[in-house]
Write an enzyme that holds these catalytic residues in place. Structure first.
Site, PDB file in Angstrom:
ATOM      1  N   ASP A  32      11.374  30.222 -17.219  1.00 54.11           N
ATOM      2  CA  ASP A  32      11.807  29.044 -17.978  1.00 54.11           C
ATOM      3  C   ASP A  32      12.754  29.520 -19.067  1.00 54.11           C
ATOM      4  O   ASP A  32      12.525  30.574 -19.671  1.00 54.11           O
ATOM      5  CB  ASP A  32      10.578  28.340 -18.596  1.00 54.11           C
ATOM      6  N   ASP A  63      17.110  31.971 -16.950  1.00 48.53           N
ATOM      7  CA  ASP A  63      17.755  30.785 -16.409  1.00 48.53           C
ATOM      8  C   ASP A  63      17.692  30.810 -14.888  1.00 48.53           C
ATOM      9  O   ASP A  63      17.985  31.835 -14.270  1.00 48.53           O
ATOM     10  CB  ASP A  63      19.221  30.768 -16.870  1.00 48.53           C
ATOM     11  N   ALA A 132      11.718   9.522  -7.479  1.00 47.99           N
ATOM     12  CA  ALA A 132      11.812   8.190  -6.866  1.00 47.99           C
ATOM     13  C   ALA A 132      13.178   7.552  -7.089  1.00 47.99           C
ATOM     14  O   ALA A 132      13.523   6.595  -6.389  1.00 47.99           O
ATOM     15  CB  ALA A 132      10.727   7.285  -7.447  1.00 47.99           C
ATOM     16  N   TYR A 155      22.078  12.185 -11.614  1.00 51.48           N
ATOM     17  CA  TYR A 155      20.749  12.807 -11.587  1.00 51.48           C
ATOM     18  C   TYR A 155      20.143  12.684 -10.185  1.00 51.48           C
ATOM     19  O   TYR A 155      19.740  13.682  -9.571  1.00 51.48           O
ATOM     20  CB  TYR A 155      19.835  12.156 -12.639  1.00 51.48           C
ATOM     21  N   LYS A 159      19.491  15.549  -7.051  1.00 54.76           N
ATOM     22  CA  LYS A 159      18.154  15.788  -6.496  1.00 54.76           C
ATOM     23  C   LYS A 159      18.169  15.601  -4.982  1.00 54.76           C
ATOM     24  O   LYS A 159      17.565  16.377  -4.238  1.00 54.76           O
ATOM     25  CB  LYS A 159      17.135  14.844  -7.147  1.00 54.76           C
ATOM     26  N   ASN A 203      13.035   8.136 -24.715  1.00 57.86           N
ATOM     27  CA  ASN A 203      13.672   7.163 -23.825  1.00 57.86           C
ATOM     28  C   ASN A 203      12.651   6.424 -22.993  1.00 57.86           C
ATOM     29  O   ASN A 203      12.855   5.290 -22.596  1.00 57.86           O
ATOM     30  CB  ASN A 203      14.551   7.904 -22.799  1.00 57.86           C
ATOM     31  N   LEU A 205       8.990   4.898 -21.537  1.00 60.14           N
ATOM     32  CA  LEU A 205       8.052   3.903 -22.054  1.00 60.14           C
ATOM     33  C   LEU A 205       6.799   4.527 -22.696  1.00 60.14           C
ATOM     34  O   LEU A 205       6.443   4.181 -23.827  1.00 60.14           O
ATOM     35  CB  LEU A 205       7.629   2.964 -20.904  1.00 60.14           C
ATOM     36  N   ARG A 236       6.797  -0.384 -12.654  1.00 59.31           N
ATOM     37  CA  ARG A 236       6.888   1.001 -12.197  1.00 59.31           C
ATOM     38  C   ARG A 236       5.539   1.457 -11.678  1.00 59.31           C
ATOM     39  O   ARG A 236       4.499   0.934 -12.083  1.00 59.31           O
ATOM     40  CB  ARG A 236       7.291   1.944 -13.353  1.00 59.31           C
ATOM     41  N   ARG A 299      17.898  -2.970 -20.006  1.00 60.94           N
ATOM     42  CA  ARG A 299      18.575  -1.700 -20.279  1.00 60.94           C
ATOM     43  C   ARG A 299      19.482  -1.382 -19.090  1.00 60.94           C
ATOM     44  O   ARG A 299      19.049  -1.457 -17.938  1.00 60.94           O
ATOM     45  CB  ARG A 299      17.513  -0.609 -20.452  1.00 60.94           C
TER      46      ARG A 299
END
Ligand code: NAD
Ligand code: UD1
Length: 344
Positions: A32, A63, A132, A155, A159, A203, A205, A236, A299
């Protein structure tokens, strides 16, 4: 017991998975660079793990894009590494829109550098953190893994590309690969010692709600009450991070038992979507703390609903999420309450 590399093991999902894998007796190397985490998370994991775990955890600060750092990680334990869990990556949708090259670099370039290092070190087994959001803006539920995946932001694109790159290695090199598409991971270890540690104003919930509960933020802003959902707020499929962590251990066991080329792509969710307002109510009930909120417009970039079909994971792995929304709320609050500044 296996010798495993965990990239991004100090992060939110990585730290919880580390604990489960240490308690299962595996020897682990964490690679990490702490771009979005703290080394203290690793100390806390060892506090919670069985007594002999410290001798089975190797830490490599580095890295995932660096061949030299990867080589250090692969040679850290005495026994050859037979499998990798690849969490290291960046996960913020808005940041990916603003800085797409960073996402292609870390999420795809990092996975490519990892795959090359696996080749150098004779390792052919990897569990990959997918999401997802690869399903784009779906309108048929629950989502099954074969449904079309038109990702709508960098993003998700990076993935999905990494999933495809790894699938190609199953075809060409006979690798054993699991791509796990997480829905919305929340909560924390019930001890309150490890949890999600976002920097700045959250950001997402759940961390936002816990910070309102702690009095650090005044009001929750509910983004939209005019979605075509049960009560108009976004829905969600929230999944407890400990359920997710256990799913990784089961996935590793499954892949380690396979002799030949194996590729599985699985949703990890509960199968039950919850609305923002339902989450607020569940949090208030679980913890006895009111969460004042105001309704704002939608949003940008949010989809009305995401809900997994958990059936493939149940069939292939014999695994289902078992923790309730109440536990997600209670354990998430225990972490925030006892660590108001996260690991800082
Ligand atoms: P996180 O940011 O807490 O953990 C990611 C870890 O990777 C961090 O410890 C970070 O320091 C490390 N890292 C980042 N870039 C690195 C690099 N170049 N080299 C080495 N390490 C690096 O995130 P998380 O929530 O634990 O997510 C883990 C994985 O799961 C990510 O790949 C993410 O995209 C994916 N995922 C997360 C969610 C979610 O809601 N949390 C949902 C779907 C998928
Ligand atoms: C977001 C990302 C997703 C990423 C995940 C974890 C987007 C579009 N999606 O998922 O790719 O994998 O975080 O990092 O950014 N909400 C509020 N008020 C808030 C925060 C959220 O009402 O202050 C609502 C949202 O509108 C949504 C639900 O709560 O309906 C969940 O939001 P969030 O926790 O941010 O997760 P996602 O948007 O699903």
């Amino acid at each position: 017991m296996a010798s495993l590399l965990i990239t991004g093991g100090a992060g939110f999902i990585g730290s919880h998975t580390l604990l489960v894998l240490l308690d299962a007796g595996h020897e682990l190397v964490v690679l990490d660079n702490f771009a979005n985490s703290s080394p203290i998370a690793l100390d806390r994991v060892l506090e919670l793990a069985s007594l002999d775990a410290a001798g089975r955890l190797h830490r490599v600060e580095g890295d995932v894009r660096s061949a030299a750092d990867l080589d250090r990680a692969f040679t850290a334990p005495a026994a050859p590494i037979t499998g990798v869990v690849h969490f290291a990556g960046r996960k913020a949708v808005r940041e990916s829109v603003e800085n797409p090259l960073l996402y292609w670099d870390v999420n795809l370039g990092g996975t490519r550098a990892l795959a090359e290092a696996m080749g150098r070190h004779g390792c052919d087994l990897v569990v990959f953190s997918s999401t997802a959001t690869v399903y784009g803006e779906p309108d048929v539920f629950p989502l099954t893994e074969s449904m079309p995946t038109p990702p709508v932001h960098p993003y998700a694109q990076t993935k999905l590309a990494a999933e495809q790159m790894l699938a190609a290695l199953v075809q060409s090199q006979g690798w054993r690969v699991a791509s796990l598409r997480y829905f919305n991971p929340v909560g924390a270890h019930p001890s309150g010692r490890i949890g999600e540690d976002p920097t700045g104003i959250p950001n997402n919930l759940f961390p936002y709600i816990t910070q309102v509960a702690a009095g650090r933020l005044e009001l929750l802003r509910v983004f939209g009450d005019d979605y075509p959902t049960r009560d108009g707020s976004g829905e969600r499929d929230y999944i407890h991070v400990m359920d997710l962590a256990e799913a990784h251990a089961v996935t590793l066991d499954h892949l380690l038992q396979q002799q030949g080329p194996t590729q599985i792509t699985l949703n990890l969710g509960t199968g039950e979507a919850r609305s923002v307002l339902e989450v607020v109510q569940a949090f208030e009930q679980a913890n006895g703390i009111p969460i004042p909120y105001e309704v704002l417009p939608r949003r940008a970039g949010d989809v009305p609903k995401l809900e997994a079909s958990p059936e493939s994971a149940a069939q292939v792995l014999g695994w289902r999420a078992r923790r309730t929304l109440e536990e997600m709320c209670r354990d998430g609050w225990a972490w925030q309450h006892s660590n108001p500044n996260g690991y800082r």
